[in-house]
Design a protein around this motif. Structure first.
Motif, PDB file in Angstrom:
ATOM      1  N   GLU A  35      35.452  40.165  37.459  1.00 23.43           N
ATOM      2  CA  GLU A  35      33.989  40.288  37.655  1.00 23.43           C
ATOM      3  C   GLU A  35      33.523  41.271  36.726  1.00 23.43           C
ATOM      4  N   GLN A  82      35.699  29.719  42.151  1.00 23.71           N
ATOM      5  CA  GLN A  82      34.396  30.020  42.613  1.00 23.71           C
ATOM      6  C   GLN A  82      33.667  31.023  41.604  1.00 23.71           C
ATOM      7  N   LEU A  83      34.615  31.900  41.264  1.00 23.49           N
ATOM      8  CA  LEU A  83      34.396  33.169  40.221  1.00 23.49           C
ATOM      9  C   LEU A  83      33.967  32.395  38.980  1.00 23.49           C
ATOM     10  N   SER A 120      33.304  29.286  38.063  1.00 27.52           N
ATOM     11  CA  SER A 120      32.371  28.397  38.154  1.00 27.52           C
ATOM     12  C   SER A 120      30.990  29.047  38.238  1.00 27.52           C
ATOM     13  N   ARG A 121      30.755  30.292  38.724  1.00 30.39           N
ATOM     14  CA  ARG A 121      29.497  31.083  38.574  1.00 30.39           C
ATOM     15  C   ARG A 121      29.404  31.575  37.332  1.00 30.39           C
ATOM     16  N   ALA A 122      30.687  31.816  36.578  1.00 32.87           N
ATOM     17  CA  ALA A 122      30.388  32.514  35.471  1.00 32.87           C
ATOM     18  C   ALA A 122      29.969  31.529  34.271  1.00 32.87           C
TER      19      ALA A 122
END
Length: 653
Positions: A497, A559-560, A562-564
């Motif tokens: 992150e 999920q990480l 995809s958000r990025a």
């Protein structure tokens, strides 16, 4: 009735009555005098006497008619000089033709008149005066003076009269007057030609001309004059001409000839690049569009005019333009790259647009390139010549690639923003080449795209290598016994992150690709560490626990990223399918899952499958062999999607 009238009226009155009109409704029409003026006369009334014989009553006193009292006196006809003063040229011309007929024509034979040399000289002098006025009127054809249209119409009627008189004398056998044939149509055409040439010679552009050269000023001024005058012909002058003279096409020919002659003279000089381009633009673009004007297109036949410049002059201009264009393009794009290099060496801070690092390099180069291509399409109309221009991009991209490599080797705080900006330029160049693929020869296109792909891959490596280097301690714990006991994945996720946050500053498409690349590399690292077999899953409980951990961590990674911004959704299925193989205890179910995994990822090898099955230490060698045989039996020759290799990246010891 006429007999009665003849016996009762004087002879003069009877002749007037007979000549004046026939009986109409019991009444006689009023006679006219030699000027056409009607007499108003009361005839005597007839009555019978006491013996029954007819007689005539004494005439009543004459009473003037009301219209005779009210009508103004008839005007005297205008003299030749008066007609000229009032610009009634047609009437003046008619008077001269009448005089000519009395001196030389039919009238001279039927009613002989002595030919006086003085009268002939006077007629010739008056004709000269009329010619001068007609020429003067024709020269004012394009003037907006009041009354000019009426004078022009009258002058044109005079020309037609004279042409008709020429034809009449051709049919006669007697000697012509000295001025016949007069050929006034030829006079008309030569006068208009002189008018057009004079207007084109004196054409000028109003206002400040800025950086325009003298050639550009002259050509543009002539083009504007030509357009304005032809519009005036179509709007006003045309209405003064009879249709058979086809005045619109006449003026179009005259202006075409005058413009062409001026351009030919200009080509005799050594022209600068912009002057050459100006000539070509007028010949192939601006000039044809003048005749596409809705007011001209129906009145003038552009195709009948022919070429504005002959091929022997136009061809060398094209070659010169191509050389000039390529030279200027090479200079512009090299200068744009030099400016980018100098800004990096100086450590200049890059501009940010919408939060993203921006370089104008690709935009400027594409603008220069596209301008040269559009110019070539209009002026050269030769695909081969246009391709020689776009081929300059091949060498430029090699220079751009070298600059890109120098930036990555140089390091420093300013390098990463420059690499990110360069990635944006790579995308712009690739989109342009793909969009204009027909312009590029195939080998040149492939060479350019290959260079761009290489730059993109090296940029991804430059940006992501530090990420993997710093996450190496977290990678090492994956697939170990600590991984099963501790929440080591949390440290890996937290580190990812932070690094993803540091990689902000790319355009959306570049961010999407970079995050997709990072997701794939992290997933490869995860599977690689797992298949190295440092953890032994001895029983069902450990296998189910490991399957649960792999599934959950796979979901969190998906999920990480995809958000990025990653859109590599196909990677989301890898860890869940591996987890399912770990979870299953039933051999047939395990065989089916392995077959499904192999179908989804054709680059799954026997070696990878063996490493996965060895994690299940309670699985016998015979069962492992059975599963592998099933996998190999169902293995097809399906070609691995070149864009989506996965297991081939997983390196096993």
């Amino acid at each position: 009735m006429c007999l009665v009238l003849r016996s009762c009226l004087p002879y003069r009155a009877w002749r007037v009555c007979r000549a004046g009109g026939a009986m109409a409704g019991g009444k006689l029409d009023s006679p006219t005098d030699k000027r056409g003026k009607r007499f108003h006369m009361k005839l005597p009334k007839f009555r019978r006497n006491s013996n029954g014989q007819s007689g005539v009553s004494p005439p009543a006193p004459a009473v003037p008619a009301a219209d005779a009292l009210d009508s103004p006196p008839e005007e005297e006809p205008l003299t030749f000089e008066q007609n000229l003063e009032q610009r009634r040229l047609c009437e003046a011309g008619r008077q001269l033709i009448d005089r000519e007929e009395r001196l030389f024509g039919e009238i001279a034979e039927t009613e002989p008149l002595q030919r006086h040399e003085e009268e002939e000289r006077k007629l010739a002098a008056d004709r000269g005066t009329l010619v001068a006025l007609v020429e003067q009127t024709l020269k004012r054809s394009l003037s907006s003076e009041e009354g000019n249209a009426e004078a022009l119409t009258s002058a044109l009627k005079t020309v037609c009269q004279e042409e008709q008189q020429d034809r009449l004398w051709i049919l006669r056998t007697r000697e012509n007057p000295p001025w016949r044939p007069a050929r006034w149509r030829k006079l008309h055409d030569s006068t208009l030609r002189g008018l057009v040439e004079e207007r084109m010679e004196s054409a000028s552009m109003p206002g400040e001309q800025g950086q325009r050269s003298s050639v550009q000023q002259d050509v543009c001024a002539m083009g504007k004059q030509l357009k304005d005058d032809l519009l005036q012909v179509a709007r006003g002058v045309k209405g003064c001409y009879p249709p058979e003279l086809d005045v619109c096409n006449l003026y179009a020919r005259l202006y075409h000839q005058a413009f062409s002659a001026r351009l030919r003279r200009i080509t005799e000089f050594v022209l600068e690049g912009r002057d050459c381009a100006t000539l070509l633009h007028w010949v192939k673009d601006h000039y044809p569009r003048i005749f596409q004007n809705k007011e001209l297109v129906l009145e003038m036949d552009y195709e009948a005019l022919g070429a504005l410049l002959p091929e022997e002059l136009y061809g060398p201009l094209q070659e010169q333009h191509l050389i000039n264009t390529q030279g200027e393009l090479q200079t512009y794009i090299n200068q744009a790259l030099q400016e980018a290099e100098q800004a990096w060496k100086n450590g200049d801070e890059l501009e940010r647009r919408d939060g993203n690092f921006f370089s104008p390099l690709a935009f400027d180069v594409i603008q220069f390139m596209d301008g040269a291509v559009r110019s070539g399409e209009i002026l050269l109309r030769d695909q081969g010549k246009i391709q020689t221009t776009v081929c300059l991009l091949k060498d430029f991209l090699q220079s751009f690639k070298k600059f890109h490599e120098d930036v990555m080797k140089g390091g420093g705080a300013s390098s990463r923003p420059v690499v990110m900006a360069n990635l944006g330029s790579v995308v712009q160049f690739r989109d342009y080449i793909i969009k204009k693929r027909d312009l590029f020869p195939e080998d040149v296109r492939e060479n350019c795209l290959s260079a761009l792909t290489s730059m993109e891959q090296s940029a991804h490596t430059f940006l992501l290598s530090p990420v993997h280097k710093q996450l190496k301690p977290q990678y090492r714990t994956l697939g170990t016994s600590d991984w099963l006991k501790e929440q080591v994945f949390e440290k890996l996720l937290g580190g990812l992150e932070e690094h993803i946050e540091d990689l902000q500053g790319l355009t959306e498409s570049c961010q999407q690709k970079l995050m997709g690349q990072l997701q794939q590399e992290v997933t490869v690292e995860y599977v690689q560490r797992l298949l190295r077999g440092k953890v032994k899953l001895k029983d069902k409980e450990l296998q189910e626990r490991a399957a649960r951990i792999v599934t959950e961590e796979g979901q969190r990674l998906s999920q990480l990223f995809s958000r990025a911004g990653s859109r590599e959704n196909w990677l989301n299925n890898i860890l869940p399918q591996i987890a399912e193989v770990l979870r299953l205890q039933n051999l047939p179910s395990m065989q089916m899952e392995v077959t499904s995994l192999g179908a989804a990822f054709p680059d799954l090898s026997d070696k990878h499958l063996s490493a996965l099955l060895k994690l299940k230490t309670n699985l016998s060698a015979a069962d492992r062999k059975t599963v592998k045989e099933t996998f190999l039996d169902n293995l097809t020759e399906t070609e691995v999607d070149a864009a989506r290799p996965f297991f081939s990246r997983v390196q096993l010891r």
